[in-house]
Design a protein around this motif. Structure first.
Motif, PDB file in Angstrom:
ATOM      1  N   TYR A   1      -9.165  -8.871 -11.750  1.00  6.24           N
ATOM      2  CA  TYR A   1      -8.124  -7.934 -12.168  1.00  6.24           C
ATOM      3  C   TYR A   1      -7.533  -8.430 -13.480  1.00  6.24           C
ATOM      4  O   TYR A   1      -7.069  -9.563 -13.570  1.00  6.24           O
ATOM      5  CB  TYR A   1      -7.029  -7.834 -11.101  1.00  6.24           C
ATOM      6  CG  TYR A   1      -7.578  -7.480  -9.741  1.00  6.24           C
ATOM      7  CD1 TYR A   1      -7.732  -6.158  -9.346  1.00  6.24           C
ATOM      8  CD2 TYR A   1      -7.977  -8.487  -8.861  1.00  6.24           C
ATOM      9  CE1 TYR A   1      -8.258  -5.836  -8.098  1.00  6.24           C
ATOM     10  CE2 TYR A   1      -8.503  -8.171  -7.615  1.00  6.24           C
ATOM     11  CZ  TYR A   1      -8.644  -6.845  -7.240  1.00  6.24           C
ATOM     12  OH  TYR A   1      -9.168  -6.525  -6.017  1.00  6.24           O
TER      13      TYR A   1
ATOM     14  N   THR B   1      -1.217  -6.893  -8.204  1.00  6.39           N
ATOM     15  CA  THR B   1      -0.127  -6.291  -8.972  1.00  6.39           C
ATOM     16  C   THR B   1       1.206  -6.916  -8.588  1.00  6.39           C
ATOM     17  O   THR B   1       2.081  -7.119  -9.439  1.00  6.39           O
ATOM     18  CB  THR B   1      -0.096  -4.765  -8.769  1.00  6.39           C
ATOM     19  OG1 THR B   1      -1.371  -4.222  -9.109  1.00  6.39           O
ATOM     20  CG2 THR B   1       0.957  -4.108  -9.646  1.00  6.39           C
TER      21      THR B   1
ATOM     22  N   SER C   1       1.988   1.742  -3.653  1.00  5.34           N
ATOM     23  CA  SER C   1       0.946   2.277  -4.532  1.00  5.34           C
ATOM     24  C   SER C   1       0.561   3.712  -4.184  1.00  5.34           C
ATOM     25  O   SER C   1      -0.058   4.410  -4.980  1.00  5.34           O
ATOM     26  CB  SER C   1      -0.307   1.400  -4.470  1.00  5.34           C
ATOM     27  OG  SER C   1      -0.973   1.574  -3.221  1.00  5.34           O
TER      28      SER C   1
ATOM     29  N   LYS D   1      -1.986   2.907 -13.447  1.00  2.00           N
ATOM     30  CA  LYS D   1      -1.880   3.540 -12.129  1.00  2.00           C
ATOM     31  C   LYS D   1      -1.086   2.676 -11.147  1.00  2.00           C
ATOM     32  O   LYS D   1      -0.167   3.143 -10.472  1.00  2.00           O
ATOM     33  CB  LYS D   1      -3.273   3.820 -11.579  1.00  2.00           C
ATOM     34  CG  LYS D   1      -3.319   4.289 -10.121  1.00  2.00           C
ATOM     35  CD  LYS D   1      -4.746   4.472  -9.654  1.00  2.00           C
ATOM     36  CE  LYS D   1      -4.838   4.708  -8.154  1.00  2.00           C
ATOM     37  NZ  LYS D   1      -4.283   6.004  -7.754  1.00  2.00           N
ATOM     38  N   TYR D   2      -1.426   1.397 -11.060  1.00  2.00           N
ATOM     39  CA  TYR D   2      -0.767   0.519 -10.091  1.00  2.00           C
ATOM     40  C   TYR D   2       0.491  -0.121 -10.668  1.00  2.00           C
ATOM     41  O   TYR D   2       1.483  -0.304  -9.951  1.00  2.00           O
ATOM     42  CB  TYR D   2      -1.745  -0.564  -9.603  1.00  2.00           C
ATOM     43  CG  TYR D   2      -2.868   0.020  -8.800  1.00  2.00           C
ATOM     44  CD1 TYR D   2      -2.747   0.222  -7.426  1.00  2.00           C
ATOM     45  CD2 TYR D   2      -4.058   0.409  -9.413  1.00  2.00           C
ATOM     46  CE1 TYR D   2      -3.777   0.792  -6.693  1.00  2.00           C
ATOM     47  CE2 TYR D   2      -5.085   0.978  -8.693  1.00  2.00           C
ATOM     48  CZ  TYR D   2      -4.943   1.168  -7.327  1.00  2.00           C
ATOM     49  OH  TYR D   2      -5.946   1.739  -6.604  1.00  2.00           O
ATOM     50  N   SER D   3       0.464  -0.469 -11.932  1.00  2.00           N
ATOM     51  CA  SER D   3       1.639  -1.125 -12.514  1.00  2.00           C
ATOM     52  C   SER D   3       2.839  -0.181 -12.550  1.00  2.00           C
ATOM     53  O   SER D   3       3.979  -0.614 -12.318  1.00  2.00           O
ATOM     54  CB  SER D   3       1.319  -1.645 -13.919  1.00  2.00           C
ATOM     55  OG  SER D   3       0.822  -0.609 -14.750  1.00  2.00           O
TER      56      SER D   3
ATOM     57  N   LEU E   1      -8.330   0.707 -15.089  1.00  2.00           N
ATOM     58  CA  LEU E   1      -7.294   1.270 -14.224  1.00  2.00           C
ATOM     59  C   LEU E   1      -6.145   1.877 -15.006  1.00  2.00           C
ATOM     60  O   LEU E   1      -5.484   2.795 -14.537  1.00  2.00           O
ATOM     61  CB  LEU E   1      -6.740   0.188 -13.300  1.00  2.00           C
ATOM     62  CG  LEU E   1      -7.666  -0.343 -12.210  1.00  2.00           C
ATOM     63  CD1 LEU E   1      -6.959  -1.420 -11.407  1.00  2.00           C
ATOM     64  CD2 LEU E   1      -8.135   0.767 -11.298  1.00  2.00           C
TER      65      LEU E   1
ATOM     66  N   TRP F   1       0.823  -1.205   0.000  1.00  2.00           N
ATOM     67  CA  TRP F   1       0.000   0.000   0.000  1.00  2.00           C
ATOM     68  C   TRP F   1       0.861   1.262   0.000  1.00  2.00           C
ATOM     69  O   TRP F   1       0.468   2.293  -0.550  1.00  2.00           O
ATOM     70  CB  TRP F   1      -0.967  -0.016   1.191  1.00  2.00           C
ATOM     71  CG  TRP F   1      -2.049  -1.010   1.003  1.00  2.00           C
ATOM     72  CD1 TRP F   1      -1.951  -2.367   1.046  1.00  2.00           C
ATOM     73  CD2 TRP F   1      -3.410  -0.729   0.682  1.00  2.00           C
ATOM     74  NE1 TRP F   1      -3.157  -2.947   0.778  1.00  2.00           N
ATOM     75  CE2 TRP F   1      -4.079  -1.976   0.562  1.00  2.00           C
ATOM     76  CE3 TRP F   1      -4.140   0.448   0.505  1.00  2.00           C
ATOM     77  CZ2 TRP F   1      -5.433  -2.066   0.253  1.00  2.00           C
ATOM     78  CZ3 TRP F   1      -5.490   0.365   0.212  1.00  2.00           C
ATOM     79  CH2 TRP F   1      -6.121  -0.889   0.084  1.00  2.00           C
TER      80      TRP F   1
ATOM     81  N   GLU G   1      -6.000  -4.559  -5.289  1.00  2.00           N
ATOM     82  CA  GLU G   1      -5.185  -4.090  -6.413  1.00  2.00           C
ATOM     83  C   GLU G   1      -3.694  -4.276  -6.159  1.00  2.00           C
ATOM     84  O   GLU G   1      -2.939  -4.688  -7.055  1.00  2.00           O
ATOM     85  CB  GLU G   1      -5.481  -2.606  -6.703  1.00  2.00           C
ATOM     86  CG  GLU G   1      -6.762  -2.340  -7.434  1.00  2.00           C
ATOM     87  CD  GLU G   1      -7.974  -2.407  -6.521  1.00  2.00           C
ATOM     88  OE1 GLU G   1      -9.093  -2.463  -7.046  1.00  2.00           O
ATOM     89  OE2 GLU G   1      -7.794  -2.409  -5.268  1.00  2.00           O
ATOM     90  N   GLU G   2      -3.247  -3.950  -4.950  1.00  2.00           N
ATOM     91  CA  GLU G   2      -1.818  -4.045  -4.649  1.00  2.00           C
ATOM     92  C   GLU G   2      -1.328  -5.487  -4.667  1.00  2.00           C
ATOM     93  O   GLU G   2      -0.258  -5.788  -5.231  1.00  2.00           O
ATOM     94  CB  GLU G   2      -1.531  -3.408  -3.278  1.00  2.00           C
ATOM     95  CG  GLU G   2      -1.559  -1.898  -3.250  1.00  2.00           C
ATOM     96  CD  GLU G   2      -2.944  -1.292  -3.191  1.00  2.00           C
ATOM     97  OE1 GLU G   2      -3.061  -0.059  -3.228  1.00  2.00           O
ATOM     98  OE2 GLU G   2      -3.929  -2.056  -3.093  1.00  2.00           O
TER      99      GLU G   2
ATOM    100  N   ARG H   1      -1.458   4.396  -1.625  1.00  2.00           N
ATOM    101  CA  ARG H   1      -2.778   4.422  -0.978  1.00  2.00           C
ATOM    102  C   ARG H   1      -2.697   4.307   0.540  1.00  2.00           C
ATOM    103  O   ARG H   1      -3.710   4.495   1.222  1.00  2.00           O
ATOM    104  CB  ARG H   1      -3.670   3.333  -1.546  1.00  2.00           C
ATOM    105  CG  ARG H   1      -4.100   3.595  -2.970  1.00  2.00           C
ATOM    106  CD  ARG H   1      -5.403   2.915  -3.315  1.00  2.00           C
ATOM    107  NE  ARG H   1      -5.324   1.472  -3.295  1.00  2.00           N
ATOM    108  CZ  ARG H   1      -6.367   0.662  -3.463  1.00  2.00           C
ATOM    109  NH1 ARG H   1      -7.571   1.176  -3.670  1.00  2.00           N
ATOM    110  NH2 ARG H   1      -6.219  -0.650  -3.448  1.00  2.00           N
TER     111      ARG H   1
ATOM    112  N   MET I   1       4.087   0.277  -8.853  1.00  3.05           N
ATOM    113  CA  MET I   1       4.686  -0.920  -8.259  1.00  3.05           C
ATOM    114  C   MET I   1       5.631  -1.643  -9.223  1.00  3.05           C
ATOM    115  O   MET I   1       6.035  -2.773  -8.970  1.00  3.05           O
ATOM    116  CB  MET I   1       3.577  -1.855  -7.777  1.00  3.05           C
ATOM    117  CG  MET I   1       2.704  -1.241  -6.691  1.00  3.05           C
ATOM    118  SD  MET I   1       1.417  -2.357  -6.071  1.00  3.05           S
ATOM    119  CE  MET I   1       2.418  -3.598  -5.214  1.00  3.05           C
TER     120      MET I   1
END
Length: 579
Positions: A161, A115, A83, A423-425, A420, A80, A111-112, A85, A428
């Motif tokens: 996902y 990923t 990311s 954003k996360y890729s 998404l 987290w 999501e985390e 968040r 991370m």
């Protein structure tokens, strides 16, 4: 299933804290029991419906090509923090430490974690597209859990996902999941709409919510009855209601309006339409260095600011409502008489699309007890710094697709799909090697269904004074056989057992009430629980070779020949389930 071997925990009264129908009926029908605020035991009757929801979801996810896995509920804080968040999610994120003083969270979403799986397992473009899903318990520490399973803290969710190599691939996957969700809710027998939505804390670039239509819904849904346009009110487009700006016809006049701080009161005092007034809303954006930026938002007097739209504007993502101290320092007066003319300090003015085309309008004079009438852009004040859609739509607005006018109803969100993007890729470092051997960030989508929430939403849409009316697909049982005097009449018992056995053999999910209860008690229980189909067997009917059938929505019972009862009920159930 026989009732004597099952647990039936019906109650005559609902608990005092049950505010809405679904909460009341789920408790009374013996489906849930409260453990703590927003946390419930799912009793055998409720769990049967949950499992049916899950079965439909699994079938449609797998039909759409998604692959099931299971991720942990407890997640390391490091994910987290990567990311971003950890700091942004807020107090709904339940944080804890283990015995080694390491930080963890109870996952509200995954999501985390997914990923992290992707960056470890996916190396090449050849491994994509791929879509993972799970059905698992989540926890969000709601400040005020309420409405039973509708806004609980612990709940069951299906989350999926997807990973694609590019945006075009994501759009294909997204459409597959959109179609799969439509199939899921159609199979469940729910009346719903898929509406354009805001992505909220999840992030990303595009989203749709699946809303079950119900008067008790927390969300307002904007739709056009004569087209396919539909959106959550937070995301609904509000086109300009004035096509072009008219010429100035009034002189600029400072007008006394003592004690009239609201647009409605000013319009009444001056004898003018409310639509000629301007409502001022002041927001502030704190800077890491330097002074706080003050922004003046202008909407027509009969409209309201849409804060979600505002925070989507460049530079306003972290905007907050300005304090009274900030307002007085900027405008020279407390809220109520604010306007864009003669401010004490410079402000950024953002006008709604409709306001930008208004002429001869009324604004606050930045002086208590006064407004300014006959205001016109260009002549009396500079053009706004920005013109944008910042208002909430109202019923009767033109549909953005030009195919009718908008209406508003209420809905309960039971699912949402998100594009998404990266954003996360990117945050991370989840990359793959493309066709040329270069690393690229994976393009992600995420897709959620509130499994336990579906039960509450279905009930809010399907109930009467006697109890729940389940759609067949998610009812705890499809049919109940109610023998009159099962423990006293050999002929009733024999016929009930025969019909029960034949229904089981026909693949019908049936329960035989062999408890020996009085008819009134027996009928009240099953009407409360909401089983869609009921067969009543009694000595009187058997003398005429008849049994009594009644659908849960039927106002009267129907007599059927004994030999036709099973076929009749089975055909009704199968037709409802589309099999």
């Amino acid at each position: 299933m026989k009732a004597s071997r099952f647990f039936i925990g019906t109650l005559k009264e609902a608990p005092a804290d049950a505010e809405i129908v679904s909460h009341q009926l789920m408790v009374r029908a013996g489906m849930i029991r409260r453990v703590a605020g927003g946390i419930y035991d799912y009793m055998p009757m409720g769990l049967r419906s949950i499992r049916k929801v899950e079965k439909i979801v699994r079938e449609e996810m797998e039909r759409a090509g998604a692959i099931e896995l299971l991720m942990p509920a407890v997640q390391p804080a490091e994910f987290w923090q990567e990311s971003g968040r950890w700091a942004k999610y807020g107090p709904e994120l339940l944080r804890l430490k283990d015995r080694h003083d390491r930080d963890f969270v109870i996952g509200p979403t995954h999501e985390e974690v997914i990923t992290d799986i992707a960056r470890r397992e996916i190396k090449s473009y050849r491994q994509m597209p791929i879509n993972f899903y799970q059905i698992q318990t989540k926890f969000r520490d709601e400040i005020r859990p309420r409405f039973g399973v509708m806004r609980g803290r612990e709940f069951i969710m299906k989350d999926a996902y997807s990973f694609d190599k590019d945006v075009d691939g994501l759009k294909i996957t997204y459409q597959k999941m959109y179609d799969a969700y439509s199939a899921v809710f159609n199979r469940m027998g729910l009346t719903f709409r898929a509406v354009a939505a805001d992505n909220g804390s999840i992030g990303g670039t595009g989203s749709h919510e699946f809303q079950v239509i119900a008067d008790t819904g927390e969300d307002e849904i904007v739709y056009c009855p004569t087209s396919d346009y539909a959106a959550n009110i937070e995301a609904a487009e509000a086109p300009a209601l004035i096509a072009t700006r008219g010429a100035a016809t009034q002189a600029l006049t400072k007008t006394p309006t003592p004690g009239k701080a609201k647009c409605e009161d000013v319009a009444e005092l001056l004898g003018i339409p409310l639509e000629t007034t301007i409502k001022s809303v002041v927001m502030a954006v704190d800077a890491a260095e330097g002074p706080t930026k003050i922004v003046l938002l202008l909407v027509r007097g009969d409209h309201s600011i849409n804060e979600v739209k505002v925070t989507k504007l460049a530079g306003l993502g972290d905007a907050r409502m300005a304090t009274e101290h900030e307002i007085i320092a900027t405008f020279g007066t407390p809220p109520g008489y604010l306007g864009p003319i003669g401010t004490k300090q410079p402000v950024t003015v953002i006008a709604d699309l409709t306001v930008a085309n208004m002429a001869d309008f009324v604004v606050g004079a930045n002086e208590a007890g006064h407004h300014i009438t006959g205001v016109n852009w260009g002549r009396d004040l500079p053009e706004p710094d920005q013109v944008a859609d910042i208002r909430e739509v109202v019923a009767g607005d033109a549909s953005p697709d030009g195919k009718g006018v908008l209406e508003i109803c209420r809905g309960i969100e039971v699912g949402q799909v998100f594009q998404l993007g990266t954003k996360y890729s990117e945050a991370m470092n989840a990359t793959y090697l493309d066709e040329s051997g270069k690393p690229q960030p994976m393009v992600m989508g995420c897709y959620g269904i509130g499994v336990t929430r579906v039960l509450g939403a279905a009930i809010e849409q399907n109930y009467d004074a006697r109890g729940i009316i389940w759609p067949e697909a998610i009812a705890p049982f499809e049919v109940v056989v109610c023998p009159m005097g099962y423990d006293r009449s050999e002929s009733v018992r024999a016929e009930a057992d025969r019909i029960y056995g034949e229904l089981v053999a026909a693949g019908i999910d049936v329960i035989l009430d062999d408890r020996g209860e009085r008819p009134g008690v027996m009928f009240a229980d099953w009407e409360l629980i909401g089983v869609p189909h009921r067969l009543v067997i009694g000595d009187r009917g058997l003398k005429e070779s008849k049994v009594e059938y009644q659908g849960r929505r039927d106002t009267e019972a129907t007599l059927l020949p004994v030999g036709e009862a099973v076929a009749h009920v089975a055909s009704r159930v199968n037709a409802a389930l589309g099999r």
